[in-house]
Design a protein around this motif. Structure first.
Motif, PDB file in Angstrom:
ATOM      1  N   LEU A 149      32.097  50.385  24.204  1.00 15.72           N
ATOM      2  CA  LEU A 149      32.150  51.558  25.078  1.00 15.72           C
ATOM      3  C   LEU A 149      31.441  51.290  26.401  1.00 15.72           C
ATOM      4  O   LEU A 149      31.922  51.671  27.465  1.00 15.72           O
ATOM      5  N   ILE A 150      30.289  50.626  26.337  1.00 14.41           N
ATOM      6  CA  ILE A 150      29.556  50.324  27.577  1.00 14.41           C
ATOM      7  C   ILE A 150      30.388  49.405  28.473  1.00 14.41           C
ATOM      8  O   ILE A 150      30.516  49.624  29.683  1.00 14.41           O
ATOM      9  N   ALA A 151      30.992  48.383  27.859  1.00 17.79           N
ATOM     10  CA  ALA A 151      31.827  47.456  28.642  1.00 17.79           C
ATOM     11  C   ALA A 151      32.984  48.199  29.297  1.00 17.79           C
ATOM     12  O   ALA A 151      33.271  47.999  30.488  1.00 17.79           O
ATOM     13  N   LEU A 152      33.633  49.093  28.531  1.00 21.98           N
ATOM     14  CA  LEU A 152      34.760  49.836  29.092  1.00 21.98           C
ATOM     15  C   LEU A 152      34.281  50.777  30.187  1.00 21.98           C
ATOM     16  O   LEU A 152      34.950  50.968  31.206  1.00 21.98           O
ATOM     17  N   GLY A 153      33.087  51.366  29.972  1.00 22.71           N
ATOM     18  CA  GLY A 153      32.530  52.271  30.986  1.00 22.71           C
ATOM     19  C   GLY A 153      32.297  51.536  32.294  1.00 22.71           C
ATOM     20  O   GLY A 153      32.629  52.049  33.377  1.00 22.71           O
ATOM     21  N   ILE A 154      31.736  50.327  32.199  1.00 18.72           N
ATOM     22  CA  ILE A 154      31.471  49.557  33.424  1.00 18.72           C
ATOM     23  C   ILE A 154      32.782  49.170  34.103  1.00 18.72           C
ATOM     24  O   ILE A 154      32.904  49.242  35.330  1.00 18.72           O
ATOM     25  N   ALA A 155      33.791  48.815  33.292  1.00 19.16           N
ATOM     26  CA  ALA A 155      35.097  48.484  33.868  1.00 19.16           C
ATOM     27  C   ALA A 155      35.682  49.700  34.580  1.00 19.16           C
ATOM     28  O   ALA A 155      36.231  49.582  35.686  1.00 19.16           O
ATOM     29  N   ALA A 156      35.545  50.878  33.963  1.00 15.91           N
ATOM     30  CA  ALA A 156      36.063  52.100  34.584  1.00 15.91           C
ATOM     31  C   ALA A 156      35.319  52.380  35.894  1.00 15.91           C
ATOM     32  O   ALA A 156      35.915  52.820  36.883  1.00 15.91           O
ATOM     33  N   LEU A 157      34.001  52.097  35.899  1.00 15.18           N
ATOM     34  CA  LEU A 157      33.218  52.279  37.132  1.00 15.18           C
ATOM     35  C   LEU A 157      33.736  51.359  38.239  1.00 15.18           C
ATOM     36  O   LEU A 157      33.802  51.758  39.402  1.00 15.18           O
ATOM     37  N   CYS A 158      34.084  50.118  37.862  1.00 20.70           N
ATOM     38  CA  CYS A 158      34.652  49.190  38.846  1.00 20.70           C
ATOM     39  C   CYS A 158      35.918  49.793  39.449  1.00 20.70           C
ATOM     40  O   CYS A 158      36.139  49.748  40.664  1.00 20.70           O
ATOM     41  N   GLY A 159      36.765  50.369  38.561  1.00 17.57           N
ATOM     42  CA  GLY A 159      37.985  51.005  39.035  1.00 17.57           C
ATOM     43  C   GLY A 159      37.674  52.188  39.943  1.00 17.57           C
ATOM     44  O   GLY A 159      38.324  52.396  40.969  1.00 17.57           O
ATOM     45  N   LEU A 160      36.648  52.951  39.557  1.00 14.07           N
ATOM     46  CA  LEU A 160      36.249  54.110  40.349  1.00 14.07           C
ATOM     47  C   LEU A 160      35.815  53.676  41.754  1.00 14.07           C
ATOM     48  O   LEU A 160      36.149  54.303  42.758  1.00 14.07           O
ATOM     49  N   TRP A 161      35.067  52.569  41.796  1.00 15.98           N
ATOM     50  CA  TRP A 161      34.622  52.005  43.082  1.00 15.98           C
ATOM     51  C   TRP A 161      35.831  51.688  43.967  1.00 15.98           C
ATOM     52  O   TRP A 161      35.869  52.064  45.135  1.00 15.98           O
ATOM     53  N   ASN A 162      36.844  51.026  43.380  1.00 15.55           N
ATOM     54  CA  ASN A 162      38.075  50.765  44.129  1.00 15.55           C
ATOM     55  C   ASN A 162      38.685  52.064  44.625  1.00 15.55           C
ATOM     56  O   ASN A 162      39.104  52.168  45.779  1.00 15.55           O
ATOM     57  N   GLY A 163      38.726  53.050  43.719  1.00 15.37           N
ATOM     58  CA  GLY A 163      39.346  54.332  44.051  1.00 15.37           C
ATOM     59  C   GLY A 163      38.638  55.024  45.206  1.00 15.37           C
ATOM     60  O   GLY A 163      39.279  55.589  46.094  1.00 15.37           O
ATOM     61  N   VAL A 164      37.304  54.971  45.205  1.00 11.80           N
ATOM     62  CA  VAL A 164      36.547  55.611  46.282  1.00 11.80           C
ATOM     63  C   VAL A 164      36.863  54.938  47.615  1.00 11.80           C
ATOM     64  O   VAL A 164      37.122  55.596  48.625  1.00 11.80           O
ATOM     65  N   LEU A 165      36.866  53.591  47.616  1.00 14.41           N
ATOM     66  CA  LEU A 165      37.169  52.868  48.852  1.00 14.41           C
ATOM     67  C   LEU A 165      38.558  53.238  49.363  1.00 14.41           C
ATOM     68  O   LEU A 165      38.758  53.439  50.561  1.00 14.41           O
ATOM     69  N   ILE A 166      39.507  53.359  48.444  1.00 12.94           N
ATOM     70  CA  ILE A 166      40.894  53.583  48.848  1.00 12.94           C
ATOM     71  C   ILE A 166      41.130  55.045  49.211  1.00 12.94           C
ATOM     72  O   ILE A 166      41.681  55.352  50.266  1.00 12.94           O
ATOM     73  N   ALA A 167      40.686  55.952  48.334  1.00  7.96           N
ATOM     74  CA  ALA A 167      41.015  57.366  48.547  1.00  7.96           C
ATOM     75  C   ALA A 167      40.105  58.003  49.595  1.00  7.96           C
ATOM     76  O   ALA A 167      40.563  58.769  50.438  1.00  7.96           O
ATOM     77  N   TYR A 168      38.820  57.699  49.560  1.00  2.00           N
ATOM     78  CA  TYR A 168      37.898  58.418  50.434  1.00  2.00           C
ATOM     79  C   TYR A 168      37.528  57.675  51.708  1.00  2.00           C
ATOM     80  O   TYR A 168      37.202  58.286  52.713  1.00  2.00           O
ATOM     81  N   LEU A 169      37.563  56.338  51.672  1.00  2.00           N
ATOM     82  CA  LEU A 169      37.301  55.601  52.916  1.00  2.00           C
ATOM     83  C   LEU A 169      38.594  55.182  53.597  1.00  2.00           C
ATOM     84  O   LEU A 169      38.589  54.675  54.705  1.00  2.00           O
ATOM     85  N   GLY A 170      39.720  55.416  52.915  1.00  2.00           N
ATOM     86  CA  GLY A 170      41.018  55.141  53.531  1.00  2.00           C
ATOM     87  C   GLY A 170      41.301  53.667  53.769  1.00  2.00           C
ATOM     88  O   GLY A 170      42.042  53.300  54.667  1.00  2.00           O
ATOM     89  N   ILE A 171      40.681  52.791  52.956  1.00  2.00           N
ATOM     90  CA  ILE A 171      40.932  51.357  53.103  1.00  2.00           C
ATOM     91  C   ILE A 171      42.211  51.011  52.333  1.00  2.00           C
ATOM     92  O   ILE A 171      42.454  51.533  51.258  1.00  2.00           O
ATOM     93  N   GLN A 172      43.031  50.126  52.914  1.00  2.00           N
ATOM     94  CA  GLN A 172      44.269  49.721  52.231  1.00  2.00           C
ATOM     95  C   GLN A 172      43.946  49.169  50.844  1.00  2.00           C
ATOM     96  O   GLN A 172      42.998  48.389  50.699  1.00  2.00           O
ATOM     97  N   PRO A 173      44.753  49.499  49.825  1.00  4.23           N
ATOM     98  CA  PRO A 173      44.485  49.045  48.460  1.00  4.23           C
ATOM     99  C   PRO A 173      44.306  47.538  48.352  1.00  4.23           C
ATOM    100  O   PRO A 173      43.397  47.057  47.673  1.00  4.23           O
TER     101      PRO A 173
END
Lengths: 334, 343
Positions: free
Chosen positions: B119-143
């Motif tokens: 669960l911890i490993a999956l949580g950290i992986a999801a956080l990595c995805g969230l980080w990508n999502g923040v950069l893309i959705a909120y900072l408007g950086i190209q995927p």
């Protein structure tokens, strides 16, 4: 175009430095700052020979990054560069060692193969509207796979001409560089001339700025786009020749993952991945910054080399956010 | 007359491609590979029962294809929004590094309860995805750029977690996740679970519709009230989570985590699966089933080439040809050229 807004909005900033030059100025400033700090902290970094080694170790990346800058300036991307470097090393080694051909024949052949591959990908992108990402991904698979079709083992190069060029030292005041560095600097200079003093170069900027407008202006968009990828294929193959001279062998896993280092070097150098603005000088310093990080980590001795990847990632992020900010500033005023 | 004909062709080509037709293409490709094997690879379809579970090339394809299938599910949603996630390989490596270092090297016990470590490993992986999502959705950086950052930095992070070593796990229950059997490989049940959850999420809720809307026209869907940013955030988090699951399956299957090589080139295979499955890289209409088929096609190709005793690296050439053929088939320009040639 974007930045004209800034010029109107904040004349003080504009007078200080033209915002068009801001990213590249930041890159150069960052390199100088890092070099001074590193030189003060670790004895031995601030010597001419360390600077020369920085160039020697990164000569092939500079050559490849020059081509990549053209691609990114036009708003495209090329994932195949590192694979083409590996394929060039493999093909050179096979032709030299197994077919016993002379380097005078081998080098033109590999350069032609790289250029043709690049032109092919450019044609797929331009005429079949295949996204650059996918077309060059196919090119990457093809080039890597072709390496292993030749051999899955590394092939050492014993050709005397290659060996003598690899060992040749070009003296410079306070040290020496390899012939590879000379090649890299010549490529950089020629690239600058092409980019800034030819209609081809201006068309590259125009396509990156707005392809539709470039088309409406009557610029030869199709021809230029195919040429851009052909040029990058040529640069990758030349980088492959430079790399082959550096390692004196061919191997299919060479430069594994380097496509990203090359792309990040261009981005750190101040060229945004949407294209349209940026300079080759920035790319040059982008490569040097990445090289300097590696040198610092080597000199430090306690840092692990995997910090390189993390620091390069953070620097890339920093430059992307800065470019977004500049872009937003420009639009706000307009 | 001539222009009229051209116009008619244009109208035909503008008709929305049904995902069923691309599914048929993918199915046909898989069928062709299987028929090829039926004729040329003796014993390809033979199934044996050893130690109470099934063995054979087909089972191999399913076992080794499982991580690709999970990755392809997450990648499909990302591609459907018109994005791309280059960081799945390094995120898988990070998840593998986390789960193996939490379990430790002891043979008979785990340093942390297994479910907790996973669960911890999956949580950290999801956080990595969230980080990508923040950069893309909120900072408007190209995927492609935003995920490039994690792709560059991710392997360094994984190295930091494993302290640069290859962590080998000897704790048996961990091996069950990626290498165990309940008649069929256990990892297949994980794939089925993820696929079921994902398809319920996109077909039983409005999420699938919103994702397609964003992929077709992000600004139009924004003005019609789709919470574009939050959906992008969600999609990249799901992709990170899928990468994490794939990372856990891979590390469990080989009983170790190698920060340098775990999940190497997985992002490209995942994108390839999605494209072969008929989801266009420009976004819009997507097919989860197609991507699963795409992942199976890639794995079948690899296994077929293995069984011929050719160097596994040569698969790359075959993949290159497949990418070219598939993207040409999807290219409107190419289709028109073929049609003109016929007429």
């Amino acid at each position: 175009m974007i930045f004209s807004g800034i010029r109107r909005g904040s004349p003080a900033l504009a007078r200080l430095v033209n915002p068009r030059y801001l990213p590249v100025a930041v890159t150069i400033g960052l390199f100088l700052l890092a070099y001074i700090v590193a030189g003060a902290r670790y004895t031995g970094i601030a010597t001419v020979q360390v600077l020369c080694n920085l160039l020697i170790d990164n000569a092939f990346i500079i050559v490849s990054a020059v081509g990549m800058t053209f691609v990114i300036l036009s708003g495209g991307i090329d994932l195949s560069v590192a694979a083409v470097i590996a394929f060039t090393s493999m093909l050179s080694a096979a032709l030299l060692e197994r077919a016993s051909l002379s380097p005078a024949i081998v080098i033109p052949i590999v350069l032609m193969v790289g250029t043709t591959l690049g032109a092919g990908m450019g044609a797929l992108i331009q005429y079949f509207k295949i996204p650059p990402f996918v077309a060059t991904l196919a090119g990457m698979f093809l080039a890597r796979g072709a390496c292993f079709l030749i051999s899955i083992e590394a092939i050492p190069i014993t050709n005397p001409w290659y060996a003598s060029v690899a060992q040749f030292q070009v003296p410079v005041p306070g040290g020496f560089v390899s012939p590879n560095v000379v090649v890299a600097l010549v490529v950089l200079a020629v690239g600058m001339v092409i980019l800034h003093y030819t209609s081809f170069g201006r068309t590259v900027y125009a396509i990156g700025g707005n392809e539709q407008s470039a088309l409406l202006m009557g610029l030869p968009v199709a021809r230029t786009k195919v040429l851009i990828y052909a040029l990058n294929g040529f640069c990758s193959a030349l980088a492959g020749v430079v790399y082959t001279l550096y390692v004196l062998s061919g191997y299919g896993l060479y430069a594994n993952g380097y496509e990203l280092d090359i792309i990040s070097a261009v981005v750190i150098g101040g060229t945004p991945l949407i294209g349209g603005s940026g300079f080759l000088l920035g790319t040059f310093f982008g490569v040097l910054i990445q090289g300097l990080i590696q040198v610092v980590i080597t000199f430090d001795g306690t840092l692990n080399s995997w910090w390189t990847r993390i620091v390069v990632g953070m620097l890339t992020l920093f430059f992307i956010v800065m470019q977004r900010w500049l872009h937003a500033q420009g639009q706000k005023v307009e | 007359m001539r222009s009229q004909k051209g116009q008619r062709m244009a109208t035909i080509s503008l008709k929305p491609k049904s995902s069923s037709s691309s599914l048929a293409w993918a199915g046909l490709a898989l069928l062709l590979i299987m028929v090829f094997n039926l004729i040329f690879t003796p014993g390809f379809f033979s199934l044996q029962i050893r130690d109470g579970h099934l063995f054979g090339s087909v089972i191999d394809i399913l076992t080794f294809g499982a991580p690709y299938m999970v990755l392809a599910i997450g990648m499909t949603l990302v591609v459907a929004t018109g994005g791309v996630d280059l960081s799945v390989g390094p995120v898988a490596a990070i998840a593998a590094a986390v789960v193996t270092s939490l379990i430790g090297r002891a043979t008979d016990y785990s340093a942390m309860p297994l479910p907790m470590a996973v669960l911890i490993a999956l949580g950290i992986a999801a956080l990595c995805g969230l980080w990508n999502g923040v950069l893309i959705a909120y900072l408007g950086i190209q995927p492609i750029i935003a995920t490039l950052i994690l792709m560059v930095a991710g392997r360094g992070i994984a190295q930091l977690i494993t302290k640069g070593q290859i962590i080998t796990v000897y704790y048996e229950p961990f091996h069950f996740i990626g290498g165990g059997f309940l008649v069929l490989p256990f990892s297949l049940f994980i794939v089925a679970g993820v696929a079921l959850l994902a398809s319920l999420l996109v077909r039983r809720t409005a999420l699938g519709l919103f994702i397609e809307a964003i992929g077709n026209n992000a600004s139009a869907s924004f003005y019609s009230g789709v919470a574009e940013k939050n959906i992008k955030l969600m999609v990249y988090t799901i992709s990170g989570l899928c990468a994490g699951i794939a990372g856990v399956i891979i590390s469990s299957n080989v009983r170790s985590a190698d920060a340098n090589n775990a999940g190497l080139w997985y992002e490209l295979d995942a994108i390839l699966s999605v494209v072969i499955g008929g989801t266009p890289l420009t976004g819009g209409r997507f097919s989860l089933l197609g991507s699963l088929l795409g992942a199976l096609i890639i794995q079948s190709l690899t296994t077929t080439i293995y069984s011929f005793g050719v160097a596994p690296e040569v698969t790359l050439v075959v993949k290159a040809v497949v990418v070219c053929v598939v993207s040409l088939l999807q290219s409107e320009q190419f289709r028109q050229m073929v049609r003109l040639g016929r007429a």
